[in-house]
Write a protein that holds these residues in place. Structure first.
Motif, PDB file in Angstrom:
ATOM      1  N   TYR A   1       0.817  -1.215   0.000  1.00  0.00           N
ATOM      2  CA  TYR A   1       0.000   0.000   0.000  1.00  0.00           C
ATOM      3  C   TYR A   1       0.850   1.263   0.000  1.00  0.00           C
ATOM      4  O   TYR A   1       0.429   2.289  -0.538  1.00  0.00           O
ATOM      5  CB  TYR A   1      -1.004  -0.020   1.158  1.00  0.00           C
ATOM      6  N   ILE A   2       2.046   1.216   0.580  1.00  0.00           N
ATOM      7  CA  ILE A   2       2.955   2.363   0.493  1.00  0.00           C
ATOM      8  C   ILE A   2       3.309   2.617  -0.968  1.00  0.00           C
ATOM      9  O   ILE A   2       3.300   3.761  -1.427  1.00  0.00           O
ATOM     10  CB  ILE A   2       4.236   2.133   1.337  1.00  0.00           C
ATOM     11  N   ALA A   3       3.596   1.555  -1.703  1.00  0.00           N
ATOM     12  CA  ALA A   3       3.934   1.708  -3.122  1.00  0.00           C
ATOM     13  C   ALA A   3       2.754   2.284  -3.901  1.00  0.00           C
ATOM     14  O   ALA A   3       2.922   3.195  -4.721  1.00  0.00           O
ATOM     15  CB  ALA A   3       4.356   0.361  -3.707  1.00  0.00           C
ATOM     16  N   ARG A   4       1.553   1.781  -3.650  1.00  0.00           N
ATOM     17  CA  ARG A   4       0.370   2.285  -4.358  1.00  0.00           C
ATOM     18  C   ARG A   4       0.106   3.751  -4.027  1.00  0.00           C
ATOM     19  O   ARG A   4      -0.186   4.548  -4.912  1.00  0.00           O
ATOM     20  CB  ARG A   4      -0.857   1.453  -3.994  1.00  0.00           C
ATOM     21  N   GLU A   5       0.177   4.091  -2.763  1.00  0.00           N
ATOM     22  CA  GLU A   5      -0.063   5.479  -2.357  1.00  0.00           C
ATOM     23  C   GLU A   5       1.027   6.393  -2.910  1.00  0.00           C
ATOM     24  O   GLU A   5       0.736   7.510  -3.344  1.00  0.00           O
ATOM     25  CB  GLU A   5      -0.135   5.605  -0.831  1.00  0.00           C
ATOM     26  N   GLY A   6       2.270   5.931  -2.903  1.00  0.00           N
ATOM     27  CA  GLY A   6       3.361   6.728  -3.457  1.00  0.00           C
ATOM     28  C   GLY A   6       3.154   6.999  -4.936  1.00  0.00           C
ATOM     29  O   GLY A   6       3.368   8.120  -5.417  1.00  0.00           O
ATOM     30  N   LEU A   7       2.717   5.985  -5.664  1.00  0.00           N
ATOM     31  CA  LEU A   7       2.428   6.148  -7.083  1.00  0.00           C
ATOM     32  C   LEU A   7       1.283   7.143  -7.289  1.00  0.00           C
ATOM     33  O   LEU A   7       1.350   8.027  -8.142  1.00  0.00           O
ATOM     34  CB  LEU A   7       2.071   4.794  -7.702  1.00  0.00           C
ATOM     35  N   SER A   8       0.252   7.018  -6.475  1.00  0.00           N
ATOM     36  CA  SER A   8      -0.890   7.915  -6.590  1.00  0.00           C
ATOM     37  C   SER A   8      -0.505   9.362  -6.271  1.00  0.00           C
ATOM     38  O   SER A   8      -0.939  10.297  -6.953  1.00  0.00           O
ATOM     39  CB  SER A   8      -2.010   7.443  -5.665  1.00  0.00           C
ATOM     40  N   VAL A   9       0.302   9.559  -5.241  1.00  0.00           N
ATOM     41  CA  VAL A   9       0.761  10.913  -4.895  1.00  0.00           C
ATOM     42  C   VAL A   9       1.553  11.493  -6.057  1.00  0.00           C
ATOM     43  O   VAL A   9       1.386  12.656  -6.430  1.00  0.00           O
ATOM     44  CB  VAL A   9       1.617  10.896  -3.599  1.00  0.00           C
ATOM     45  N   THR A  10       2.408  10.679  -6.658  1.00  0.00           N
ATOM     46  CA  THR A  10       3.213  11.147  -7.779  1.00  0.00           C
ATOM     47  C   THR A  10       2.330  11.515  -8.967  1.00  0.00           C
ATOM     48  O   THR A  10       2.532  12.543  -9.614  1.00  0.00           O
ATOM     49  CB  THR A  10       4.240  10.074  -8.180  1.00  0.00           C
ATOM     50  N   GLU A  11       1.327  10.681  -9.254  1.00  0.00           N
ATOM     51  CA  GLU A  11       0.384  10.996 -10.331  1.00  0.00           C
ATOM     52  C   GLU A  11      -0.341  12.305 -10.039  1.00  0.00           C
ATOM     53  O   GLU A  11      -0.492  13.152 -10.917  1.00  0.00           O
ATOM     54  CB  GLU A  11      -0.640   9.868 -10.494  1.00  0.00           C
ATOM     55  N   ASN A  12      -0.802  12.459  -8.801  1.00  0.00           N
ATOM     56  CA  ASN A  12      -1.529  13.683  -8.434  1.00  0.00           C
ATOM     57  C   ASN A  12      -0.653  14.919  -8.551  1.00  0.00           C
ATOM     58  O   ASN A  12      -1.117  15.963  -9.016  1.00  0.00           O
ATOM     59  CB  ASN A  12      -2.086  13.569  -7.014  1.00  0.00           C
ATOM     60  N   THR A  13       0.612  14.812  -8.132  1.00  0.00           N
ATOM     61  CA  THR A  13       1.494  15.979  -8.236  1.00  0.00           C
ATOM     62  C   THR A  13       1.734  16.327  -9.705  1.00  0.00           C
ATOM     63  O   THR A  13       1.822  17.501 -10.050  1.00  0.00           O
ATOM     64  CB  THR A  13       2.835  15.766  -7.511  1.00  0.00           C
ATOM     65  N   ALA A  14       1.812  15.314 -10.566  1.00  0.00           N
ATOM     66  CA  ALA A  14       1.957  15.588 -12.002  1.00  0.00           C
ATOM     67  C   ALA A  14       0.704  16.274 -12.531  1.00  0.00           C
ATOM     68  O   ALA A  14       0.792  17.193 -13.352  1.00  0.00           O
ATOM     69  CB  ALA A  14       2.214  14.291 -12.763  1.00  0.00           C
TER      70      ALA A  14
END
Length: 176
Positions: free
Chosen positions: A97-110
């Protein structure tokens, strides 16, 4: 004074119980909670920027994050059942879930327009690919009133900022 002490005691009991049922309050769990909060905030900001706010999508996104804690609790109990001296399953679940949330945060920042390193964008674009719409998003769209029907921003805008900007410009030109 007595009411304040009772309230503080109740908060302490709840916090201790939640920490125990989640298998402890370690760095991995702190990171997961931090990423969840940042993801929720950046998702809100991305939806706001692209004028795609939807109360149902936000509500179910919060529910989804709550269910993650349920999965962690199940992993803790499975570790106990298997008599694991180390919380192997709990750790794997939290790291996932850390990996999924990290990916989502990165997508959102983009989506917000924060520049990202080219290599990271390349890797994320591959991971994003043609992912199917999550079931919960389909359900949210089914129950949302007609005037609140929107597609989640993460499904509409690619991770690559330059592509996203071109699509926003094209959309504005179509509207004119």
């Amino acid at each position: 004074m007595r009411t304040q002490q009772l309230a503080e005691g109740a908060v302490a009991i709840v916090a201790t119980s939640v920490t125990a049922i989640l298998g402890g309050w370690d760095v991995a769990l702190k990171l997961l909670v931090t990423l969840m909060v940042i993801d929720y905030v950046t998702g809100f900001l991305a939806a706001l920027k692209h004028k795609r706010l939807n109360s149902d999508v936000m509500f179910w996104g919060g529910i989804r994050k709550g269910v993650v804690f349920g999965v962690i609790i199940i992993a803790v109990l499975a570790d106990e059942m298997l008599n694991n001296s180390n919380p192997v399953l709990r750790t794997l679940v939290i790291y996932y879930y850390i990996a999924r949330e990290g990916l989502s945060v990165t997508e959102n920042t983009a989506l917000i327009g924060v520049p990202l390193p080219d290599k990271l964008v390349e890797v994320l674009a591959q991971l994003q690919g043609d992912k199917p719409e999550p079931t919960i998003d389909r359900i949210a769209q089914d129950v949302a009133p007609e005037e609140e029907q929107v597609t989640p921003v993460s499904r509409e805008v690619p991770i690559d900022v330059t592509i996203a900007e071109r699509e926003v410009i094209a959309t504005k030109e179509e509207d004119e």
